[in-house]
Design an enzyme around this catalytic site. Structure first.
Site, PDB file in Angstrom:
ATOM      1  N   SER A 119     114.206  74.766  59.268  1.00 57.17           N
ATOM      2  CA  SER A 119     113.123  74.835  57.876  1.00 57.17           C
ATOM      3  C   SER A 119     114.426  73.292  57.580  1.00 57.17           C
ATOM      4  O   SER A 119     113.961  72.356  56.683  1.00 57.17           O
ATOM      5  CB  SER A 119     113.221  75.433  56.596  1.00 57.17           C
ATOM      6  OG  SER A 119     114.406  76.039  56.234  1.00 57.17           O
ATOM      7  N   THR A 157     115.206  74.621  53.245  1.00 61.32           N
ATOM      8  CA  THR A 157     115.483  73.762  52.889  1.00 61.32           C
ATOM      9  C   THR A 157     116.776  74.454  52.630  1.00 61.32           C
ATOM     10  O   THR A 157     117.050  75.409  52.061  1.00 61.32           O
ATOM     11  CB  THR A 157     114.985  73.085  51.249  1.00 61.32           C
ATOM     12  OG1 THR A 157     113.986  72.273  51.953  1.00 61.32           O
ATOM     13  CG2 THR A 157     115.840  71.883  50.877  1.00 61.32           C
ATOM     14  N   THR A 171     116.269  68.839  54.075  1.00 62.73           N
ATOM     15  CA  THR A 171     115.059  69.623  54.876  1.00 62.73           C
ATOM     16  C   THR A 171     114.668  69.478  55.908  1.00 62.73           C
ATOM     17  O   THR A 171     114.141  68.077  55.692  1.00 62.73           O
ATOM     18  CB  THR A 171     114.181  69.918  53.250  1.00 62.73           C
ATOM     19  OG1 THR A 171     113.015  71.093  54.224  1.00 62.73           O
ATOM     20  CG2 THR A 171     113.216  68.327  53.338  1.00 62.73           C
ATOM     21  N   ARG A 220     104.191  62.171  54.004  1.00 59.87           N
ATOM     22  CA  ARG A 220     104.412  62.803  52.889  1.00 59.87           C
ATOM     23  C   ARG A 220     106.179  63.497  53.022  1.00 59.87           C
ATOM     24  O   ARG A 220     107.088  63.689  53.344  1.00 59.87           O
ATOM     25  CB  ARG A 220     104.058  64.559  53.295  1.00 59.87           C
ATOM     26  CG  ARG A 220     104.289  65.254  51.910  1.00 59.87           C
ATOM     27  CD  ARG A 220     105.185  66.413  51.944  1.00 59.87           C
ATOM     28  NE  ARG A 220     105.932  67.178  51.016  1.00 59.87           N
ATOM     29  CZ  ARG A 220     106.368  68.055  50.501  1.00 59.87           C
ATOM     30  NH1 ARG A 220     107.540  68.067  51.769  1.00 59.87           N
ATOM     31  NH2 ARG A 220     106.572  69.245  49.766  1.00 59.87           N
ATOM     32  N   THR A 275     115.175  74.638  46.186  1.00 59.86           N
ATOM     33  CA  THR A 275     113.793  74.762  47.328  1.00 59.86           C
ATOM     34  C   THR A 275     112.606  75.554  46.854  1.00 59.86           C
ATOM     35  O   THR A 275     112.285  75.908  46.082  1.00 59.86           O
ATOM     36  CB  THR A 275     114.903  75.795  48.221  1.00 59.86           C
ATOM     37  OG1 THR A 275     114.763  76.741  48.098  1.00 59.86           O
ATOM     38  CG2 THR A 275     116.469  75.102  48.922  1.00 59.86           C
ATOM     39  N   GLY A 276     111.581  75.419  47.887  1.00 58.85           N
ATOM     40  CA  GLY A 276     110.278  75.935  48.060  1.00 58.85           C
ATOM     41  C   GLY A 276     109.429  74.509  47.869  1.00 58.85           C
ATOM     42  O   GLY A 276     110.173  73.200  48.190  1.00 58.85           O
TER      43      GLY A 276
HETATM   44  N1  ASP Z   1     111.289  71.549  48.422  1.00 59.03           N
HETATM   45  C1  ASP Z   1     111.094  71.213  50.003  1.00 59.03           C
HETATM   46  C2  ASP Z   1     110.068  70.408  49.960  1.00 59.03           C
HETATM   47  O1  ASP Z   1     109.191  69.967  49.717  1.00 59.03           O
HETATM   48  C3  ASP Z   1     110.790  72.385  51.391  1.00 59.03           C
HETATM   49  C4  ASP Z   1     111.422  73.667  50.570  1.00 59.03           C
HETATM   50  O2  ASP Z   1     112.770  73.634  50.286  1.00 59.03           O
HETATM   51  O3  ASP Z   1     111.166  74.540  51.419  1.00 59.03           O
HETATM   52  O4  ASP Z   1     110.022  69.657  51.447  1.00 59.03           O
END
Ligand code: ASP
Length: 357
Positions: free
Chosen positions: A73, A209, A227, A237, A260-261
């Site tokens: 990730s 991330t 990330t 993107r 994160t997320g």
């Molecule tokens: N926040 C990151 C993104 O949207 C991905 C992640 O943290 O899982 O690119």
């Protein structure tokens, strides 16, 4: 009841306290991160203890995860976009000098956090994207490399070959596509364990991330977020990680926050900035994170069925060393812990959560 002027006076007093008095009472250097950062927090805190700048330390910490081919990730080995190309996002903020730098959608560089730091230190800009960011990195001697590992390439191929059009057809995998027998047939030589993982990635594209925040006993604070973003994303993107105020925000008077997320959800509420501003107004770190999550839930009228489609986590570190984290969903989901190091070994501490699965 306070009138408006008294309220403003009160809140600026709190900010001053957070910036000076509270920080002075801090006895330990503290580094926190997303759950995948146990080693990163340890490394960063060792460097801070040895006298390194807080930003140098947290960046060196996340470099471990960026360079880890097993972490799919972040950085090298991160899952690619829909065309099989790894695109990375990263940001840094340095509390003492109140500066920021970031890169978005950069390809071919294993450690994008270093490039975000170079943008901060070596330019008059805050953010570089895409090809410009890569050319900038090369100026500083960073080689352009293939960031796919055999494992991340396999996961991408499984995803690509598992797609179907409305009639159930896929030119890459004609006929019926079944996760088990068909997978073994198409990927001979791969272990069942690896194929099961790749199938899971194809069906439930991961996000992931690392966000890492570091505070020293002098009251200096910095942060970094890095990330490879959303797996199988549309090329170009950009998530929340490189967006100052969304994936990361640091204010030397108050504290720091990161995320994160699912980045799209965070960008809509400027999560990290919201959390720091909540702390400035006196909210403890965990409550400040939960408030940002409430804003995300509100964007869906608190509809659990819609919110069930993603995960998001926030992390916060206040200038007095108090820290906290919160995740949207409790229980089964990833992100129910965060990493903490205040000397010695790192440990996981539980995240608060907004919703019960
Ligand atoms: N926040 C990151 C993104 O949207 C991905 C992640 O943290 O899982 O690119």
């Amino acid at each position: 009841m306070m009138n408006r002027r008294e309220w403003i006076a009160g809140t600026s007093g709190l900010a001053a306290a957070a910036g000076s008095g509270l920080a002075q009472s801090l006895r330990k250097n503290i580094v926190i991160s997303s759950a995948n950062g146990l080693a990163a927090c340890k490394k960063a805190n060792q460097m801070i203890a040895a006298g390194s700048d807080t930003l140098d330390a947290v960046v060196a910490g996340v470099n471990i995860v960026e360079l880890d081919p097993e972490d799919t990730s972040v950085g090298y080995g991160g899952l690619p976009n829909e065309e099989g190309v790894v695109e990375l996002d990263a940001s840094v903020m340095h509390g003492p000098t109140r500066r920021a730098g970031s890169v978005a959608s950069i390809r071919g560089i294993k450690t994008p956090s270093n490039i975000a730091k170079l943008v901060m230190e070596q330019t008059d800009h805050v953010m570089l994207v895409g090809d410009g960011a890569l050319r900038f990195a090369k100026t500083f001697g960073y080689p352009e490399e293939d960031l796919l590992t055999p494992k991340s390439r396999l996961a991408w191929r499984v995803w690509k070959q598992s797609l179907k059009d409305a009639s159930g057809h896929n030119n890459w995998a004609p006929g019926l596509w079944a996760p088990t027998a068909e997978l073994k047939h198409r990927f001979p030589g791969e272990s069942e364990e690896v194929l099961a993982w790749a199938w899971e990635m194809a069906v439930h594209p991961t996000t992931g991330t690392i966000n890492c925040l570091g505070l020293n006993t002098k009251g200096e604070i910095s942060g970094v977020t890095t990330t490879s973003g959303l797996a199988w994303k549309i090329p170009g993107r950009v998530g929340d990680s490189p967006i100052i105020g969304a994936g990361l925000y640091v204010d030397q008077d108050v504290g720091a926050a990161g995320s994160t997320g699912r980045g799209e959800e965070n960008i809509r509420v400027c999560g990290a900035h919201t959390i720091v501003e909540n702390m400035r107004r006196g909210m403890p770190p965990t409550e400040a994170c939960l408030d940002a999550l409430k804003r995300i839930a509100r964007n869906y009228n608190n509809d659990k069925a819609k919110l069930d489609k993603f995960d998001i986590n926030f992390y916060a570190l206040r200038m007095d060393g108090v820290h906290g984290a919160a995740t949207l969903w409790g229980g089964k989901r990833r992100g129910s812990n965060y990493a903490v190091n205040d000397g010695g070994e790192s440990r996981h501490e539980p995240c608060a959560h907004l919703l019960e699965a």
